[in-house]
Design an enzyme around this catalytic site. Structure first.
Site, PDB file in Angstrom:
ATOM      1  N   GLN A 197       0.339  12.247   1.248  1.00 14.37           N
ATOM      2  CA  GLN A 197       0.211  11.567   2.543  1.00 14.37           C
ATOM      3  C   GLN A 197      -0.350  12.514   3.605  1.00 14.37           C
ATOM      4  OE1 GLN A 197       3.998   9.752   3.527  1.00 14.37           O
ATOM      5  NE2 GLN A 197       3.883   8.350   1.802  1.00 14.37           N
ATOM      6  N   GLY A 198      -1.023  11.925   4.601  1.00 13.22           N
ATOM      7  CA  GLY A 198      -1.545  12.727   5.719  1.00 13.22           C
ATOM      8  C   GLY A 198      -2.777  13.537   5.364  1.00 13.22           C
ATOM      9  N   MET A 240       0.875  -1.172   0.000  1.00 13.61           N
ATOM     10  CA  MET A 240       0.000   0.000   0.000  1.00 13.61           C
ATOM     11  C   MET A 240       0.909   1.218   0.000  1.00 13.61           C
ATOM     12  SD  MET A 240      -2.850   1.118   2.725  1.00 13.61           S
ATOM     13  CE  MET A 240      -3.929   2.489   2.388  1.00 13.61           C
ATOM     14  N   LEU A 241       0.664   2.105  -0.924  1.00 13.91           N
ATOM     15  CA  LEU A 241       1.489   3.312  -0.979  1.00 13.91           C
ATOM     16  C   LEU A 241       0.640   4.512  -1.364  1.00 13.91           C
ATOM     17  CD1 LEU A 241       4.346   4.645  -0.968  1.00 13.91           C
ATOM     18  CD2 LEU A 241       4.435   4.195  -3.406  1.00 13.91           C
ATOM     19  N   GLY A 279      -5.706  11.769   4.447  1.00 13.59           N
ATOM     20  CA  GLY A 279      -6.834  10.854   4.610  1.00 13.59           C
ATOM     21  C   GLY A 279      -7.034   9.879   3.457  1.00 13.59           C
ATOM     22  N   HIS A 280      -6.153   9.889   2.443  1.00 16.13           N
ATOM     23  CA  HIS A 280      -6.355   8.986   1.295  1.00 16.13           C
ATOM     24  C   HIS A 280      -6.129   7.524   1.679  1.00 16.13           C
ATOM     25  CE1 HIS A 280      -6.710  12.517  -1.094  1.00 16.13           C
ATOM     26  NE2 HIS A 280      -5.503  12.929  -0.718  1.00 16.13           N
ATOM     27  N   GLY A 281      -5.154   7.292   2.557  1.00 21.08           N
ATOM     28  CA  GLY A 281      -4.894   5.915   3.004  1.00 21.08           C
ATOM     29  C   GLY A 281      -6.139   5.335   3.650  1.00 21.08           C
ATOM     30  N   ALA A 282      -6.780   6.128   4.512  1.00 16.29           N
ATOM     31  CA  ALA A 282      -7.984   5.656   5.202  1.00 16.29           C
ATOM     32  C   ALA A 282      -9.110   5.402   4.202  1.00 16.29           C
ATOM     33  CB  ALA A 282      -8.410   6.686   6.241  1.00 16.29           C
ATOM     34  N   GLU A 305      -0.043  -8.569   4.733  1.00 13.34           N
ATOM     35  CA  GLU A 305       1.244  -9.262   4.754  1.00 13.34           C
ATOM     36  C   GLU A 305       2.259  -8.380   5.482  1.00 13.34           C
ATOM     37  OE1 GLU A 305       2.446 -10.245   0.754  1.00 13.34           O
ATOM     38  OE2 GLU A 305       4.546 -10.306   1.358  1.00 13.34           O
TER      39      GLU A 305
HETATM   40  C1  COA Z   1       0.940   4.283   5.477  1.00 11.59           C
HETATM   41  C2  COA Z   1       0.281   5.101   4.357  1.00 11.59           C
HETATM   42  C3  COA Z   1      -0.307   4.168   3.320  1.00 11.59           C
HETATM   43  C4  COA Z   1      -0.845   5.953   4.987  1.00 11.59           C
HETATM   44  O1  COA Z   1      -1.487   6.718   3.964  1.00 11.59           O
HETATM   45  P1  COA Z   1      -1.976   8.203   4.227  1.00 11.59           P
HETATM   46  O2  COA Z   1      -2.762   8.641   3.071  1.00 11.59           O
HETATM   47  O3  COA Z   1      -0.845   9.054   4.657  1.00 11.59           O
HETATM   48  O4  COA Z   1      -2.970   7.923   5.464  1.00 11.59           O
HETATM   49  P2  COA Z   1      -3.968   8.951   6.157  1.00 11.59           P
HETATM   50  O5  COA Z   1      -3.776  10.323   5.596  1.00 11.59           O
HETATM   51  O6  COA Z   1      -5.321   8.379   6.111  1.00 11.59           O
HETATM   52  O7  COA Z   1      -3.443   8.928   7.667  1.00 11.59           O
HETATM   53  C5  COA Z   1      -2.083   9.262   7.943  1.00 11.59           C
HETATM   54  C6  COA Z   1      -1.998  10.311   9.059  1.00 11.59           C
HETATM   55  O8  COA Z   1      -2.493  11.547   8.586  1.00 11.59           O
HETATM   56  C7  COA Z   1      -3.418  12.078   9.495  1.00 11.59           C
HETATM   57  N1  COA Z   1      -4.430  12.825   8.744  1.00 11.59           N
HETATM   58  C8  COA Z   1      -5.280  12.340   7.829  1.00 11.59           C
HETATM   59  N2  COA Z   1      -6.056  13.342   7.352  1.00 11.59           N
HETATM   60  C9  COA Z   1      -5.647  14.459   7.979  1.00 11.59           C
HETATM   61  C10 COA Z   1      -6.060  15.814   7.913  1.00 11.59           C
HETATM   62  N3  COA Z   1      -7.020  16.222   7.106  1.00 11.59           N
HETATM   63  N4  COA Z   1      -5.428  16.705   8.692  1.00 11.59           N
HETATM   64  C11 COA Z   1      -4.454  16.326   9.537  1.00 11.59           C
HETATM   65  N5  COA Z   1      -4.007  15.038   9.629  1.00 11.59           N
HETATM   66  C12 COA Z   1      -4.619  14.137   8.865  1.00 11.59           C
HETATM   67  C13 COA Z   1      -3.996  10.886  10.190  1.00 11.59           C
HETATM   68  O9  COA Z   1      -4.528  11.192  11.462  1.00 11.59           O
HETATM   69  C14 COA Z   1      -2.803   9.973  10.293  1.00 11.59           C
HETATM   70  O10 COA Z   1      -2.037  10.349  11.417  1.00 11.59           O
HETATM   71  P3  COA Z   1      -1.158   9.293  12.247  1.00 11.59           P
HETATM   72  O11 COA Z   1      -0.146   8.752  11.297  1.00 11.59           O
HETATM   73  O12 COA Z   1      -0.583  10.118  13.329  1.00 11.59           O
HETATM   74  O13 COA Z   1      -2.115   8.238  12.718  1.00 11.59           O
HETATM   75  C15 COA Z   1       1.285   6.104   3.711  1.00 11.59           C
HETATM   76  O14 COA Z   1       1.855   6.904   4.702  1.00 11.59           O
HETATM   77  C16 COA Z   1       2.381   5.409   2.924  1.00 11.59           C
HETATM   78  O15 COA Z   1       2.195   5.086   1.777  1.00 11.59           O
HETATM   79  N6  COA Z   1       3.554   5.195   3.586  1.00 11.59           N
HETATM   80  C17 COA Z   1       4.717   4.586   2.938  1.00 11.59           C
HETATM   81  C18 COA Z   1       4.502   3.128   2.586  1.00 11.59           C
HETATM   82  C19 COA Z   1       3.940   2.291   3.720  1.00 11.59           C
HETATM   83  O16 COA Z   1       4.396   2.356   4.849  1.00 11.59           O
HETATM   84  N7  COA Z   1       2.929   1.476   3.393  1.00 11.59           N
HETATM   85  C20 COA Z   1       2.252   0.621   4.344  1.00 11.59           C
HETATM   86  C21 COA Z   1       2.826  -0.731   4.418  1.00 11.59           C
HETATM   87  S1  COA Z   1       2.908  -1.623   2.917  1.00 11.59           S
END
Ligand code: COA
Length: 408
Positions: free
Chosen positions: A237-238, A230-231, A240-243, A265
C-alpha cells in the site's frame, strides 16, 4: 467482592486483542518465515471475533496465517503458552481455530516443513489471464525499477477459483464490511496486480492486490460495471498500485461501446480519495476540462466527454470539475474564492433544500402551538453551519488530491 475482582483480573489476563495476535505474512523466501519485519496484522477482525475484537481463553496467543507470495498457498497455526481450564468455573476458551477455519479454504498446511515445500513450487506459479497493463516503480530499498503487471482473470483460468478463495480471505482483515462473492455468476470481472521478482535467477510473481467488478445490466442493452472490492495487500500500500489498478480498469472498459460508466458499491473514504485522484488525472487532459472551460462552470459537455472517453459517471465528473477548478482558481483572490465557494455550495445545498421542503410539509401538519419561531431559526442556523462545515471538509479533501496531482 475481593474474590470476584481477583477472578475478573485473572479472566482479563486471558483476553487478547485479535488484531494484535493474528500474524499475517506473504512469504517469498524461507528466511521470511522467521523474519518479524515482514509480518503484518489485520485492521479489522470484528467479523470473526465480535465488535470488541477479543479472543478469550489464552495467554500468549498467536494465530499465524502465512501465505506464499504468489499462489497464496497457506500455512495456518495457532500457538499459545496457556489456556483456561476448569478452575475458571466453566468459562470456556473461544474456539479460535474453528473461527479461522470458517473463512479459509481447506488445503492449508500446518507445519513449517510442508510450507517450505510449497514455497519451492512457487516457481510454477504464473499470473492468471492476459496482461492488460505493465508498469514499473523505482524501489529505493532495492535500488532498482520493479515491474508490475495487471491481469484480467476469469474462472476459465485453471486454478483461478481456488486461488481467489485464498485471496479473498484478506478481505476480512482489511475491509470493514467485507463479504465473499459468488464467483459462479459470470457477470464478475477480476483484475489482479502482480510483482515480478527474482529468485535464484528465475522470474517469479508475487500477488500485490486485486479488484472485483460486477457488470450490472442497464436497460435495454447497456452495462454499468460496479467496483465491488478493491484490496492492495498492506506491504504494497502507498506505492501507487491502487491508482494504477483503478486507472487500468477505466481504460479497459473504454473500448467497449455497451459500457455506460464505472461506478462503485458503497465506496470507503480511502477509495473515494483514490478515485478522485485517478479520475482528475485522467480528465485534466480532456479539452473540456481546460482552465478556461473550468472557470465557465460545470457543463453537459464535460459530462459527455468524461463518460464517452473515460467511462466516468456524471456525479464523479462533477467532483472532478470541482477539484480541477479549485486547482485553477486563485483562492487568495476574494472574488474568485467567493465564486468557487458559491459554485460548490450550490451543489451541496441540494440535499438541504430537499430537507427544508420536507420540514415545510411537516410544519403544515403541526398545530400552531407546536411551532415556534425559535425552532425555525435554529433549523436555518444549524443548516447554514452544517453547509459551511461540509464545504470546508470537501475543500480540504480536494486540496489533498490537487497535491497528489502535482506530484504525479
Ligand atoms: C484503498 C487502497 C485500495 C488504496 O491502494 P494503494 O495502493 O495504497 O493506493 P495508492 O498507493 O495509489 O495511494 C494511497 C496513498 O499513497 C500515496 N502514495 C502513492 N504512491 C506514493 C509514493 N510513491 N510515495 C509516497 N506516497 C505515495 C498516495 O498519495 C495516497 O495517499 P493518500 O491516501 O494520502 O491520498 C488500499 O489502501 C487498500 O486496499 N485498503 C484496504 C481496503 C480498502 O479500503 N479498499 C477500498 C474499498 S473496497
Amino acid at each position: 467482592m475481593a474474590a470476584l475482582s481477583s477472578m475478573e483480573k485473572k479472566l482479563a489476563e486471558y483476553k487478547c486483542n485479535t488484531n494484535e495476535v493474528i500474524k499475517l505474512k506473504l512469504v517469498r523466501f524461507p528466511e521470511d518465515i522467521d523474519d518479524d519485519s515482514t509480518t503484518f496484522g489485520p485492521e479489522f477482525s470484528h467479523q470473526l471475533f465480535g465488535d470488541d475484537e477479543v479472543a478469550f481463553g489464552y495467554k500468549g496467543l498467536q494465530i499465524l496465517l502465512y501465505y506464499s507470495a504468489g499462489n497464496l498457498s497457506t500455512m495456518f497455526r495457532v500457538h499459545y503458552s496457556s489456556k483456561v481450564d476448569d478452575k475458571f468455573d466453566g468459562v470456556q476458551a473461544d474456539d479460535v481455530e474453528s473461527k479461522i477455519r470458517e473463512i479459509i479454504p481447506p488445503g492449508f498446511c500446518q507445519g513449517t516443513d510442508d510450507f517450505v515445500s510449497l514455497l519451492e513450487k512457487e516457481v510454477n506459479f504464473k499470473p492468471f489471464g492476459p496482461i492488460i497493463h505493465t508498469y514499473t516503480v523505482y524501489n529505493e530499498e532495492a535500488g532498482e525499477e520493479i515491474t508490475y503487471q495487471i491481469h484480467k482473470a476469469d474462472l476459465t483460468c485453471p486454478g483461478f477459483r481456488e486461488y481467489h478463495e485464498r485471496l479473498q480471505t484478506f478481505l476480512m482483515w482489511f475491509i470493514e464490511t467485507a463479504s465473499y462473492i459468488d464467483v459462479d455468476d459470470d457477470r464478475w470481472d477480476f483484475f489482479l496486480v502482480f510483482e515480478k521478482y527474482n529468485k535464484d535467477g528465475t522470474t517469479l510473481f508475487a500477488t500485490v492486490g486485486y479488484m472485483t467488478v460486477y457488470n450490472y445490466y442497464v436497460y435495454p442493452d447497456k452495462t454499468r460495471p460496479r467496483v465491488s472490492q478493491m484490496l492492495v495487500l498492506p506491504p504494497f500500500q502507498g506505492e501507487g498500485h491502487g491508482a494504477q489498478l483503478l486507472e487500468t480498469v477505466h481504460r479497459y472498459y473504454v473500448s467497449s461501446p455497451n459500457i455506460l460508466d464505472v461506478t462503485a458499491e458503497d465506496p470507503s473514504e480511502n477509495f473515494v480519495r483514490l478515485r478522485d485522484f485517478v479520475l482528475a488525472k485522467l480528465c485534466q487532459d480532456l479539452p473540456c476540462f481546460s482552465t478556461e472551460k473550468l472557470l465557465e462552470g460545470f457543463s453537459q459537455e464535460m459530462v459527455t466527454e468524461a463518460q464517452q472517453k473515460l467511462k466516468i459517471n456524471k456525479q464523479h465528473a462533477r467532483r472532478v470539475y470541482e477539484i480541477l477548478r479549485l486547482r485553477a482558481t486563485d483562492m487568495s483572490d476574494p472574488e474568485k474564492s467567493r465564486a468557487y465557494r458559491l459554485e460548490v455550495k450550490k451543489r451541496l445545498v441540494g440535499p438541504y433544500k430537499k430537507n427544508q421542503r420536507e420540514m415545510a410539509k411537516m410544519r403544515q401538519c403541526l398545530k400552531p402551538e407546536e411551532l415556534t419561531n425559535q425552532m425555525n431559526q435554529i433549523d436555518l442556523k444549524t443548516q447554514h453551519d452544517q453547509l459551511e462545515e461540509s464545504y470546508q471538509e470537501l475543500v480540504s479533501e480536494y486540496r489533498r488530491t490537487v497535491e497528489r496531482l502535482a506530484q504525479a
